[in-house]
Scaffold this motif. Structure first.
Motif, PDB file in Angstrom:
ATOM      1  N   LYS A 281       0.826  -1.208   0.000  1.00 32.82           N
ATOM      2  CA  LYS A 281       0.000   0.000   0.000  1.00 32.82           C
ATOM      3  C   LYS A 281       0.864   1.263   0.000  1.00 32.82           C
ATOM      4  O   LYS A 281       0.439   2.303  -0.500  1.00 32.82           O
ATOM      5  CB  LYS A 281      -0.940   0.007   1.210  1.00 32.82           C
ATOM      6  CG  LYS A 281      -1.966  -1.119   1.209  1.00 32.82           C
ATOM      7  CD  LYS A 281      -2.795  -1.148  -0.066  1.00 32.82           C
ATOM      8  CE  LYS A 281      -3.699   0.047  -0.210  1.00 32.82           C
ATOM      9  NZ  LYS A 281      -4.545  -0.028  -1.439  1.00 32.82           N
TER      10      LYS A 281
ATOM     11  N   PRO B 228       0.149   2.230  -4.100  1.00 33.20           N
ATOM     12  CA  PRO B 228      -1.130   2.592  -3.476  1.00 33.20           C
ATOM     13  C   PRO B 228      -2.375   2.260  -4.294  1.00 33.20           C
ATOM     14  O   PRO B 228      -3.471   2.145  -3.730  1.00 33.20           O
ATOM     15  CB  PRO B 228      -0.997   4.103  -3.252  1.00 33.20           C
ATOM     16  CG  PRO B 228       0.089   4.546  -4.184  1.00 33.20           C
ATOM     17  CD  PRO B 228       1.033   3.404  -4.282  1.00 33.20           C
TER      18      PRO B 228
ATOM     19  N   GLY C 113      -4.467  -1.879   5.513  1.00 36.40           N
ATOM     20  CA  GLY C 113      -5.057  -1.309   4.295  1.00 36.40           C
ATOM     21  C   GLY C 113      -5.718  -2.269   3.334  1.00 36.40           C
ATOM     22  O   GLY C 113      -5.901  -1.946   2.161  1.00 36.40           O
TER      23      GLY C 113
END
Length: 210
Positions: free
Chosen positions: A74, A78, A101
Motif C-alpha cells: 500500500k 497505493p 489497508g
C-alpha cells in the motif's frame, strides 16, 4: 488488442493454493492471473514490473507476514487493492490487516462464487469480508461511521491529536513506534474521509469521540 481483464497477483507459500485459485479463474472473462510467487519479498520485486489491480495474499508466511506485505504494498503501490486469504479469521489478525489497508478478507475454504463476488466488490471500490470474518469483526469494540470502523486505538489517537500531541509524543505515550502512529493517522483520515487535523477534529466532535 487492449487487455480489459482485471489483473490479479497471488502470494501464498503453498503452491497448491495458488494452483487452485488459478484453476477457479481459468475460464473467467473478467480476471487474469498475471503473476504469483511463494515468497512475499519476491512479490514486491515482481510487482515493480507487473501491472496489478488486486493482490491476493496469504497471511502466515515465512520471512514476512501478510500484514507487513500489505503495508509495504500500500505504501509502494497505493493503487493496488489487497484481498487477504487465510485459513482462520482470528480477530487480532483481521484488525491488523484492516489497519494495514486491505480491501477484503476471505477464508481459504471459500467457493468460486464467493471469490468472484469478493473480487467484483473490490474492483468496484467496495470492501468484502466473508461471513465468518464479519462475525469476528462484530465482536470487536469499534466506533461505526460511514466509511469504516474506527478501532479503540484509533479513537485513542484522535483524542491525543486533539490535545495537540506530536506523532513522537503519541508514540511515547502509547509505547508504540512513531511509524505505527503515522500508519494509524493515515487509516484514521481514510476512514473518516477527512484531509486535515481541523477536519478530523470536527468529525470527532460531531461523532462525540472527543
Amino acid at each position: 488488442m487492449i487487455d480489459i481483464k482485471n489483473k490479479l497477483f497471488i502470494v501464498d507459500d503453498h503452491q497448491l493454493v495458488i494452483d487452485g485459485i488459478q484453476s477457479l479463474l481459468n475460464n473467467e472473462n473478467s480476471y487474469r492471473v498475471v503473476g504469483y510467487c511463494n515468497r512475499p519479498l519476491d512479490a514486491l520485486n515482481q510487482l515493480e514490473v507487473t501491472p496489478t489491480d488486486i493482490l491476493l495474499t496469504d497471511i502466515n508466511m515465512p520471512d514476512m507476514s501478510g500484514v507487513e506485505l500489505t503495508r509495504l504494498v500500500k505504501k509502494r503501490f497505493p493503487t493496488i487493492k489487497v484481498l487477504a486469504l487465510s485459513m482462520f479469521g482470528d480477530k487480532q489478525v483481521i484488525r491488523e490487516m484492516i489497519e494495514a489497508g486491505i480491501s477484503g478478507y476471505i477464508l481459504k475454504n471459500t467457493g468460486k462464487q464467493e471469490l468472484l463476488y469478493a473480487l467484483s466488490q473490490i474492483i468496484n471500490g467496495h470492501t468484502y469480508f466473508s461471513e465468518e470474518v464479519t462475525a469476528e469483526l462484530m465482536k470487536m469494540p469499534t466506533h461505526q461511521n460511514g466509511t469504516g470502523a474506527l478501532t479503540n486505538r484509533e479513537i485513542e489517537i484522535i483524542r491525543l491529536i486533539e490535545k495537540e500531541l506530536s506523532n513522537k509524543q503519541i508514540a511515547d505515550k502509547l509505547f508504540i513506534s512513531e511509524r505505527t502512529v503515522e500508519t494509524h493517522r493515515k487509516n484514521i483520515f481514510r476512514k473518516t474521509s477527512t484531509q486535515s487535523v481541523i477536519g478530523l477534529l470536527k468529525y470527532g466532535y460531531e461523532h462525540k469521540i472527543i
